[in-house]
Scaffold this active site. Structure first.
Site, PDB file in Angstrom:
ATOM      1  CG  ASP A 147      11.088 -10.947  -1.455  1.00 52.57           C
ATOM      2  OD1 ASP A 147      10.296 -10.257  -3.076  1.00 52.57           O
ATOM      3  OD2 ASP A 147      11.972 -10.657  -1.192  1.00 52.57           O
ATOM      4  CD  GLU A 148       5.353  -8.145   1.280  1.00 49.95           C
ATOM      5  OE1 GLU A 148       5.513  -8.267   0.064  1.00 49.95           O
ATOM      6  OE2 GLU A 148       5.502  -7.631   1.802  1.00 49.95           O
ATOM      7  N   GLY A 149       4.431 -12.428  -1.560  1.00 49.18           N
ATOM      8  CA  GLY A 149       3.231 -13.479  -2.167  1.00 49.18           C
ATOM      9  C   GLY A 149       2.924 -12.773  -3.579  1.00 49.18           C
ATOM     10  CE  LYS A 150       4.862  -7.443  -4.091  1.00 47.15           C
ATOM     11  NZ  LYS A 150       5.816  -8.055  -2.638  1.00 47.15           N
ATOM     12  N   GLY A 163      10.614  -8.745  -7.461  1.00 51.23           N
ATOM     13  CA  GLY A 163      10.102 -10.533  -8.612  1.00 51.23           C
ATOM     14  C   GLY A 163       9.144 -10.837  -7.799  1.00 51.23           C
ATOM     15  CG  HIS A 164       5.846  -9.415  -7.840  1.00 53.48           C
ATOM     16  ND1 HIS A 164       4.588  -8.567  -8.398  1.00 53.48           N
ATOM     17  CD2 HIS A 164       7.070  -8.842  -6.941  1.00 53.48           C
ATOM     18  CE1 HIS A 164       5.244  -7.171  -7.739  1.00 53.48           C
ATOM     19  NE2 HIS A 164       6.334  -7.195  -7.304  1.00 53.48           N
ATOM     20  CB  THR A 165       7.300 -16.138  -7.998  1.00 55.38           C
ATOM     21  OG1 THR A 165       8.000 -16.066  -7.454  1.00 55.38           O
ATOM     22  CG2 THR A 165       7.085 -17.676  -8.860  1.00 55.38           C
ATOM     23  CD  GLN A 204       9.488  -2.280  -4.538  1.00 55.11           C
ATOM     24  OE1 GLN A 204       8.764  -2.100  -5.203  1.00 55.11           O
ATOM     25  NE2 GLN A 204      10.354  -3.238  -5.916  1.00 55.11           N
ATOM     26  CB  THR A 209      12.129   0.819  -2.328  1.00 59.04           C
ATOM     27  OG1 THR A 209      12.794   1.218  -4.005  1.00 59.04           O
ATOM     28  CG2 THR A 209      10.711   0.768  -2.543  1.00 59.04           C
ATOM     29  N   GLY A 245      18.751 -13.060  -6.286  1.00 60.78           N
ATOM     30  CA  GLY A 245      19.090 -14.072  -5.900  1.00 60.78           C
ATOM     31  C   GLY A 245      19.828 -14.605  -4.840  1.00 60.78           C
ATOM     32  NE  ARG A 246      20.250  -8.981  -2.544  1.00 61.58           N
ATOM     33  CZ  ARG A 246      19.753  -7.736  -2.370  1.00 61.58           C
ATOM     34  NH1 ARG A 246      20.963  -6.554  -1.968  1.00 61.58           N
ATOM     35  NH2 ARG A 246      19.168  -6.961  -2.721  1.00 61.58           N
ATOM     36  NE  ARG A 277      12.354 -13.745  -1.139  1.00 58.48           N
ATOM     37  CZ  ARG A 277      11.729 -13.954  -1.954  1.00 58.48           C
ATOM     38  NH1 ARG A 277      11.114 -14.816  -1.403  1.00 58.48           N
ATOM     39  NH2 ARG A 277      11.904 -13.763  -3.259  1.00 58.48           N
ATOM     40  N   GLY A 321       0.371 -23.017  -0.649  1.00 64.39           N
ATOM     41  CA  GLY A 321       1.462 -23.373  -0.661  1.00 64.39           C
ATOM     42  C   GLY A 321       1.503 -21.832  -2.285  1.00 64.39           C
TER      43      GLY A 321
HETATM   44  P1  GDP Z   1       6.675 -11.202  -3.778  1.00 69.55           P
HETATM   45  O1  GDP Z   1       7.411 -10.405  -4.577  1.00 69.55           O
HETATM   46  O2  GDP Z   1       5.574 -10.893  -2.563  1.00 69.55           O
HETATM   47  O3  GDP Z   1       5.594 -11.297  -5.185  1.00 69.55           O
HETATM   48  O4  GDP Z   1       6.932 -12.765  -4.062  1.00 69.55           O
HETATM   49  P2  GDP Z   1       8.085 -13.719  -4.174  1.00 69.55           P
HETATM   50  O5  GDP Z   1       7.256 -13.979  -5.509  1.00 69.55           O
HETATM   51  O6  GDP Z   1       9.354 -12.489  -4.066  1.00 69.55           O
HETATM   52  O7  GDP Z   1       8.324 -14.466  -2.861  1.00 69.55           O
HETATM   53  C1  GDP Z   1       7.151 -15.025  -2.572  1.00 69.55           C
HETATM   54  C2  GDP Z   1       7.358 -17.075  -3.108  1.00 69.55           C
HETATM   55  O8  GDP Z   1       6.846 -17.453  -1.993  1.00 69.55           O
HETATM   56  C3  GDP Z   1       7.700 -17.443  -4.793  1.00 69.55           C
HETATM   57  O9  GDP Z   1       8.692 -17.666  -4.496  1.00 69.55           O
HETATM   58  C4  GDP Z   1       6.190 -17.589  -4.086  1.00 69.55           C
HETATM   59  O10 GDP Z   1       6.009 -18.837  -5.511  1.00 69.55           O
HETATM   60  C5  GDP Z   1       5.357 -18.887  -3.105  1.00 69.55           C
HETATM   61  N1  GDP Z   1       4.749 -18.506  -2.144  1.00 69.55           N
HETATM   62  C6  GDP Z   1       4.185 -18.164  -2.345  1.00 69.55           C
HETATM   63  N2  GDP Z   1       2.320 -18.102  -1.795  1.00 69.55           N
HETATM   64  C7  GDP Z   1       2.638 -19.287  -1.538  1.00 69.55           C
HETATM   65  C8  GDP Z   1       2.077 -19.517  -0.142  1.00 69.55           C
HETATM   66  O11 GDP Z   1       1.450 -19.762   0.688  1.00 69.55           O
HETATM   67  N3  GDP Z   1       3.193 -21.105   0.443  1.00 69.55           N
HETATM   68  C9  GDP Z   1       3.925 -21.765  -0.141  1.00 69.55           C
HETATM   69  N4  GDP Z   1       5.105 -22.752   0.086  1.00 69.55           N
HETATM   70  N5  GDP Z   1       4.176 -20.638  -1.282  1.00 69.55           N
HETATM   71  C10 GDP Z   1       4.458 -19.475  -1.015  1.00 69.55           C
HETATM   72  P1  IMO Z   2       9.096  -7.200  -4.733  1.00 69.93           P
HETATM   73  O1  IMO Z   2       8.380  -6.840  -5.071  1.00 69.93           O
HETATM   74  C1  IMO Z   2      12.515  -7.219  -1.315  1.00 69.93           C
HETATM   75  C2  IMO Z   2      14.725  -3.662  -1.139  1.00 69.93           C
HETATM   76  C3  IMO Z   2      16.357  -4.251  -1.565  1.00 69.93           C
HETATM   77  C4  IMO Z   2      16.988  -3.130  -0.958  1.00 69.93           C
HETATM   78  C5  IMO Z   2      16.217  -2.285  -0.890  1.00 69.93           C
HETATM   79  C6  IMO Z   2      16.288  -0.715  -2.183  1.00 69.93           C
HETATM   80  O2  IMO Z   2       9.442  -8.425  -5.433  1.00 69.93           O
HETATM   81  O3  IMO Z   2       8.922  -7.318  -3.267  1.00 69.93           O
HETATM   82  P2  IMO Z   2      16.349  -0.730  -4.359  1.00 69.93           P
HETATM   83  O4  IMO Z   2      17.049  -1.503  -5.669  1.00 69.93           O
HETATM   84  O5  IMO Z   2      14.666  -0.632  -4.903  1.00 69.93           O
HETATM   85  O6  IMO Z   2      16.487   1.108  -4.665  1.00 69.93           O
HETATM   86  O7  IMO Z   2      16.891  -1.586  -2.640  1.00 69.93           O
HETATM   87  O8  IMO Z   2      14.699  -2.533  -1.395  1.00 69.93           O
HETATM   88  N1  IMO Z   2      13.727  -4.406  -2.104  1.00 69.93           N
HETATM   89  C7  IMO Z   2      13.158  -5.385  -2.226  1.00 69.93           C
HETATM   90  N2  IMO Z   2      12.967  -6.575  -1.164  1.00 69.93           N
HETATM   91  N3  IMO Z   2      11.541  -7.493  -2.580  1.00 69.93           N
HETATM   92  C8  IMO Z   2      10.964  -6.497  -3.502  1.00 69.93           C
HETATM   93  O9  IMO Z   2      10.735  -6.129  -4.732  1.00 69.93           O
HETATM   94  C9  IMO Z   2      12.583  -5.316  -3.381  1.00 69.93           C
HETATM   95  N4  IMO Z   2      12.409  -4.930  -3.557  1.00 69.93           N
HETATM   96  C10 IMO Z   2      13.497  -3.582  -3.410  1.00 69.93           C
HETATM   97  O10 IMO Z   2      16.991  -5.043  -1.489  1.00 69.93           O
HETATM   98  O11 IMO Z   2      16.858  -3.253  -0.071  1.00 69.93           O
HETATM   99 MG    MG Z   3       9.885 -10.652  -4.284  1.00 74.82          MG
END
Ligand code: GDP
Ligand code: IMO
Ligand code: MG
Length: 427
Positions: free
Chosen positions: A13-16, A40-42, A223, A238, A301-302, A304, A414
């Protein structure tokens, strides 16, 4: 400069998604190489927000071919509903390529994931419940079902039989659940076969030919490094390799082809599910990061778990991935703090430790050693260049870069595509 890897440098969830989408317009292929719909990539494009789980984020860039590699585990129902959801929103998904060697997440893998977690009780991993671990376990146990098996009913039936043989014993005798019928699973899987057929391809051949023609291929990790089955905080990980080497095995491309590995790094830290997290906050600062950063899981929806930036982890990610660059995201979220703590080392049983300990016991005992960096209060969301940032934000970025061991080549201020400061070009 043909192949690049883009991966999570922390716990996901770093913003990939945003980073991949940003590059999507300039690359020919975007390839997912591991994981499945646990991701879950936004991606935010203008006023449109997309949540992608299985599809590579390149699907939103018209010139780019999205590829699901052999290392990914695919839930066909999720893939088809993700495709139709995008089609309804006017996105052309016809270029998608799906590896015939990718393993399928079957309904019984999802069941096993859920019952195993329930059975583990307070020792549970906190998985996404999407069947990821059991599907990879079947792959390693050589009882997995692959996409190509959908096109041979007799082989598919034999394989489902083999897979369910032991599982039904476990489900009925250990977990007190009903047995799963082979015919029912086969019927359900066969129903997906023709719908998926247009996408199925020899993706290894396609990608290697593309690289020979000097096309640009971007590998998009799911991940993150600390969730890697080999290099993460095992067992709270994972079941795949999000680290850079996973791109080679998960797509069938040799390491000599990869010239750049970009680590996506959040300006603070988050984690979903169970497991150690030294800089985790349980106070109002943690609440504020969650609220301002919108830190709620895209898949489950948990909420973080949130904490300060951990430079020990960033250094570790640089090492195990051979990172060439970082993309620092969500710097804007830190606006407003007078001082920002950054973890520079750990204290473990009274000793200062600079690097991530390999022992799980030590890591569980790690307490963060913080250095305080001065904060800023100016809105940075409109910053277009590094020099637009307030001096203290510049100093924060420079300090993180120095501690983390690779240059920060882009900064997110942003969620939108254009809310990015580019320092060095990735391409
Ligand atoms: P991913 O799984 O690594 O793709 O990341 P997620 O989509 O799960 O979570 C990243 C969240 O941060 C998303 O809601 C993005 O829209 C948001 N996001 C990404 N880059 C930035 C940023 O530089 N600033 C802000 N405020 N939000 C960001
Ligand atoms: P993105 O690509 C954050 C976590 C789960 C759990 C562990 C194992 O959006 O960064 P799993 O269902 O993979 O066997 O669960 O890994 N996890 C993530 N946490 N972002 C993810 O994906 C994740 N995918 C799995 O919460 O702790
Ligand atoms: Mg994600």
């Amino acid at each position: 400069m043909p192949a690049l890897v883009l991966l999570g440098a922390q716990w996901g969830d770093e913003g990939k998604g945003k980073a991949t989408d940003l590059l999507g317009g300039s690359v020919d292929y975007v390839v997912r190489y591991q994981g499945g719909n646990n991701a879950g990539h936004t991606v935010v494009v203008g006023d449109q927000k997309y949540a992608l789980h299985l599809l590579p984020s390149g699907i939103l860039s018209p010139g780019c071919t999205p590829v699901i590699g052999n290392g990914v585990v695919v839930d066909p129902s999720v893939l088809l509903s993700e495709l139709s959801g995008l089609n309804e929103r006017g996105v052309d998904t016809s270029k998608l390529l799906l590896s015939g060697n990718a393993h399928i997440i079957t309904p019984y893998n999802v069941t096993v994931d859920k019952v195993t977690e329930r059975f583990l009780g307070k020792r549970k991993i906190g998985t996404t419940g999407r069947g990821i671990g059991p599907t990879y376990a079947d792959k390693i146990n050589r009882v997995g079902i692959r996409v190509q098996d959908l096109y041979d009913e007799s082989i598919l039936t034999q394989k489902v039989e083999a897979a369910l043989d032991i599982k039904n014993q476990v489900l009925t005798k250990l977990y007190n659940r009903r047995a799963i019928a082979v015919d029912q699973v086969v019927e359900e899987l066969l129903a997906y076969a023709e719908k998926l057929r247009p996408y199925v391809a020899d993706t290894v051949l396609v990608l290697n030919q593309a690289l020979e023609e000097d096309k640009v291929v971007l590998f998009e990790g799911g991940q993150g490094t600390l969730l890697d089955i080999d290099h993460g905080t095992y067992p709270f990980v994972t079941s795949s390799n999000p680290t850079a080497g996973g791109a080679c095995t998960g797509a069938g491309v040799g390491p000599t082809k990869i010239s750049r590995v970009i680590g996506i790094l959040k300006a603070y830290t988050t984690r979903v599910g169970a497991g150690p997290f030294p800089t985790e906050l349980f106070d109002e600062d943690g609440e504020a990061l969650r609220r301002i950063g919108g830190e709620r899981g895209v898949t489950t929806g948990r909420d973080r778990r949130c904490g300060w930036f951990d430079a020990v982890i960033a250094r570790y990610a640089t090492r195990v991935n051979g990172l060439t660059d970082f993309f620092l995201t969500k710097l804007d979220v830190l606006t407003g703090w007078e001082q920002i703590p950054v973890c520079v080392a750990y204290e473990i049983d009274g000793k200062r430790v600079e690097e991530l300990p390999y022992s799980q016991t030590d890591f569980h005992h790690a307490k963060p050693v913080y250095e305080m960096l001065p904060g800023w209060s100016e809105d940075i969301s409109k910053a277009k260049s590094f020099s637009d940032l307030p001096k203290n934000a510049q100093a924060y970025v420079k300090a993180l870069e120095e501690m983390s061991g690779a240059p920060i080549s882009a900064i997110g201020v942003g969620p939108g595509r254009d809310e990015t400061i580019e320092i060095n070009s990735f391409l």
